[in-house]
Scaffold this motif. Structure first.
Motif, PDB file in Angstrom:
ATOM      1  N   LEU A  78       0.942  -1.174   0.293  1.00 24.40           N
ATOM      2  CA  LEU A  78      -0.185  -0.489  -0.350  1.00 24.40           C
ATOM      3  C   LEU A  78       1.120   1.061   0.068  1.00 24.40           C
ATOM      4  O   LEU A  78       0.620   1.708  -0.657  1.00 24.40           O
ATOM      5  CB  LEU A  78      -0.962  -0.292   1.186  1.00 24.40           C
ATOM      6  CG  LEU A  78      -1.759  -1.142   1.382  1.00 24.40           C
ATOM      7  CD1 LEU A  78      -2.909  -1.063   2.389  1.00 24.40           C
ATOM      8  CD2 LEU A  78      -3.190  -0.975   0.155  1.00 24.40           C
ATOM      9  N   ARG A  79       1.928   1.065   0.906  1.00 28.20           N
ATOM     10  CA  ARG A  79       2.659   2.293   0.700  1.00 28.20           C
ATOM     11  C   ARG A  79       3.515   2.526  -0.725  1.00 28.20           C
ATOM     12  O   ARG A  79       3.589   3.184  -1.326  1.00 28.20           O
ATOM     13  CB  ARG A  79       4.315   2.215   1.614  1.00 28.20           C
ATOM     14  CG  ARG A  79       4.132   2.281   2.682  1.00 28.20           C
ATOM     15  CD  ARG A  79       4.957   2.653   4.174  1.00 28.20           C
ATOM     16  NE  ARG A  79       6.184   1.440   3.376  1.00 28.20           N
ATOM     17  CZ  ARG A  79       5.411   0.486   4.796  1.00 28.20           C
ATOM     18  NH1 ARG A  79       4.946   0.545   5.550  1.00 28.20           N
ATOM     19  NH2 ARG A  79       6.447  -0.462   4.576  1.00 28.20           N
ATOM     20  N   ALA A  80       3.842   1.329  -1.183  1.00 32.98           N
ATOM     21  CA  ALA A  80       4.556   1.514  -2.830  1.00 32.98           C
ATOM     22  C   ALA A  80       3.100   2.109  -3.712  1.00 32.98           C
ATOM     23  O   ALA A  80       3.770   2.580  -4.667  1.00 32.98           O
ATOM     24  CB  ALA A  80       4.421   0.591  -3.057  1.00 32.98           C
ATOM     25  N   TYR A  81       2.208   1.686  -3.313  1.00 37.09           N
ATOM     26  CA  TYR A  81       1.252   2.588  -4.516  1.00 37.09           C
ATOM     27  C   TYR A  81       0.153   4.329  -3.834  1.00 37.09           C
ATOM     28  O   TYR A  81      -0.836   4.278  -4.508  1.00 37.09           O
ATOM     29  CB  TYR A  81      -0.084   1.385  -4.479  1.00 37.09           C
ATOM     30  CG  TYR A  81       0.331   1.054  -5.193  1.00 37.09           C
ATOM     31  CD1 TYR A  81       0.238   0.970  -6.643  1.00 37.09           C
ATOM     32  CD2 TYR A  81       0.647  -0.630  -5.212  1.00 37.09           C
ATOM     33  CE1 TYR A  81       0.476  -0.105  -8.065  1.00 37.09           C
ATOM     34  CE2 TYR A  81       0.897  -1.871  -6.019  1.00 37.09           C
ATOM     35  CZ  TYR A  81       1.051  -1.248  -7.556  1.00 37.09           C
ATOM     36  OH  TYR A  81       1.580  -2.056  -8.266  1.00 37.09           O
ATOM     37  N   GLN A  82       0.379   4.201  -2.821  1.00 40.12           N
ATOM     38  CA  GLN A  82       0.047   5.760  -1.637  1.00 40.12           C
ATOM     39  C   GLN A  82      -0.061   6.877  -2.771  1.00 40.12           C
ATOM     40  O   GLN A  82      -0.649   8.125  -3.103  1.00 40.12           O
ATOM     41  CB  GLN A  82       0.525   5.523  -0.990  1.00 40.12           C
ATOM     42  CG  GLN A  82       0.511   7.101   0.440  1.00 40.12           C
ATOM     43  CD  GLN A  82      -1.724   6.736   0.873  1.00 40.12           C
ATOM     44  OE1 GLN A  82      -1.313   5.271   1.446  1.00 40.12           O
ATOM     45  NE2 GLN A  82      -2.387   7.354   0.338  1.00 40.12           N
ATOM     46  N   ALA A  83       1.349   7.404  -3.491  1.00 41.24           N
ATOM     47  CA  ALA A  83       1.137   7.937  -4.572  1.00 41.24           C
ATOM     48  C   ALA A  83       0.195   8.460  -5.856  1.00 41.24           C
ATOM     49  O   ALA A  83      -0.312   9.421  -5.966  1.00 41.24           O
ATOM     50  CB  ALA A  83       2.915   8.483  -4.461  1.00 41.24           C
ATOM     51  N   GLN A  84       0.712   7.296  -5.840  1.00 44.19           N
ATOM     52  CA  GLN A  84      -0.319   7.102  -7.270  1.00 44.19           C
ATOM     53  C   GLN A  84      -1.809   7.303  -6.944  1.00 44.19           C
ATOM     54  O   GLN A  84      -2.754   7.954  -7.314  1.00 44.19           O
ATOM     55  CB  GLN A  84      -0.553   5.703  -7.675  1.00 44.19           C
ATOM     56  CG  GLN A  84      -1.245   5.221  -9.039  1.00 44.19           C
ATOM     57  CD  GLN A  84      -1.099   3.843  -9.803  1.00 44.19           C
ATOM     58  OE1 GLN A  84      -0.287   3.400  -9.670  1.00 44.19           O
ATOM     59  NE2 GLN A  84      -2.109   3.459 -10.244  1.00 44.19           N
ATOM     60  N   ALA A  85      -2.050   6.359  -5.852  1.00 49.45           N
ATOM     61  CA  ALA A  85      -3.524   6.978  -5.351  1.00 49.45           C
ATOM     62  C   ALA A  85      -4.243   7.936  -4.632  1.00 49.45           C
ATOM     63  O   ALA A  85      -5.374   8.849  -4.787  1.00 49.45           O
ATOM     64  CB  ALA A  85      -3.821   6.176  -4.364  1.00 49.45           C
TER      65      ALA A  85
END
Length: 250
Positions: free
Chosen positions: A114-121
């Motif tokens: 989830l941290r890896a995709y936080q910026a995209q989210a």
């Protein structure tokens, strides 16, 4: 107590032999398919490289013919890249066999993804909500492969929401182990897609390989777990991942 007759015993032996034969044939076919994919990958890389060089040469020629040729070369390059992606996904799927499992935290795995995709989210105005049980028992896991499976599911959830939305991640203990719910408020899919989404090469995405979800399921099953899905068009999708907890780790 029932004892097998000699005829029943012979039938059982024949059935077991048939299963072993089918398994051997499947393994041989999978190995052959993997070798074939490798053989295709090498000349395809050469084609891609030479297409790039040809594109550079054509760019130096300013004429209507060269401009049309550049457009056609771009189409060939795009198809090369698509085939390379398909082969990459297939080899990842075909290579997955037995994996070495060690004790670990499911919470930590989903947190990392989830941290890896936080910026995209954040860029897509998607809220990620986490409800992770702090007392969740450890499970036997292989970190790299499990994170790859989780990344596929989170990526699918993000892609299902074009104009904002929410993703919920929830972990909790079960009677036999632990579970993870991944829920999104995306577009959802119909019953036919739910029925086939874990089949290799089945995809509703433009240019998709159809191997992401089958690979995710294969990884989860290699952990002794299972994955199920519920979805409703216009409301979203819910994946449930369940993993066993060995008694010695509980």
């Amino acid at each position: 107590m029932h004892f097998m007759s000699s005829q029943e015993y012979t039938t059982a032996q024949e059935h077991a032999a048939q299963i072993d034969s089918i398994r051997t044939q499947y393994e041989e076919l999978a190995e052959l398919a993997g070798s074939l994919a490798h053989e295709i990958k090498n000349p395809l890389s050469v084609i891609h490289m030479n297409i790039d060089l040809l594109s550079e040469d054509l760019a130096e020629i300013d004429s209507p013919i060269s401009r049309r040729s550049v457009d056609r070369v771009d189409i060939v390059r795009q198809q090369c890249e698509r085939m390379e992606g398909l082969l990459r996904d297939f080899l990842r799927y075909a290579r997955l066999r037995d994996i070495d499992l060690v004790p670990g935290s499911l919470n930590e795995q989903i947190e990392t993804v989830l941290r890896a995709y936080q910026a995209q989210a954040d860029a897509a105005d998607i809220d990620i909500e986490k409800y992770l049980d702090p007392d969740l028992p450890a499970i036997m896991l292989h970190s790299d492969s499990l994170q790859a499976a989780l990344m596929n599911l989170v990526k699918n959830a993000l892609e299902a929401m074009e104009e904002g939305g929410q993703i919920w991640a929830r972990t909790y203990p079960t009677r036999t182990g632990v579970a993870l719910d991944l829920i999104d408020t995306g577009s959802g899919v119909d019953d036919n897609t739910v029925l086939h989404m874990f089949e290799p090469f089945y995809s509703t995405k433009e240019g998709g390989s159809g191997l992401g979800l089958p690979t995710a399921r294969k990884i989860i099953e290699a952990h002794g777990g299972r994955i199920s899905v519920q979805s409703e068009i216009g409301r979203g999708t819910k994946f449930v991942l369940e993993f066993p907890t060995p008694k010695r780790l509980g």
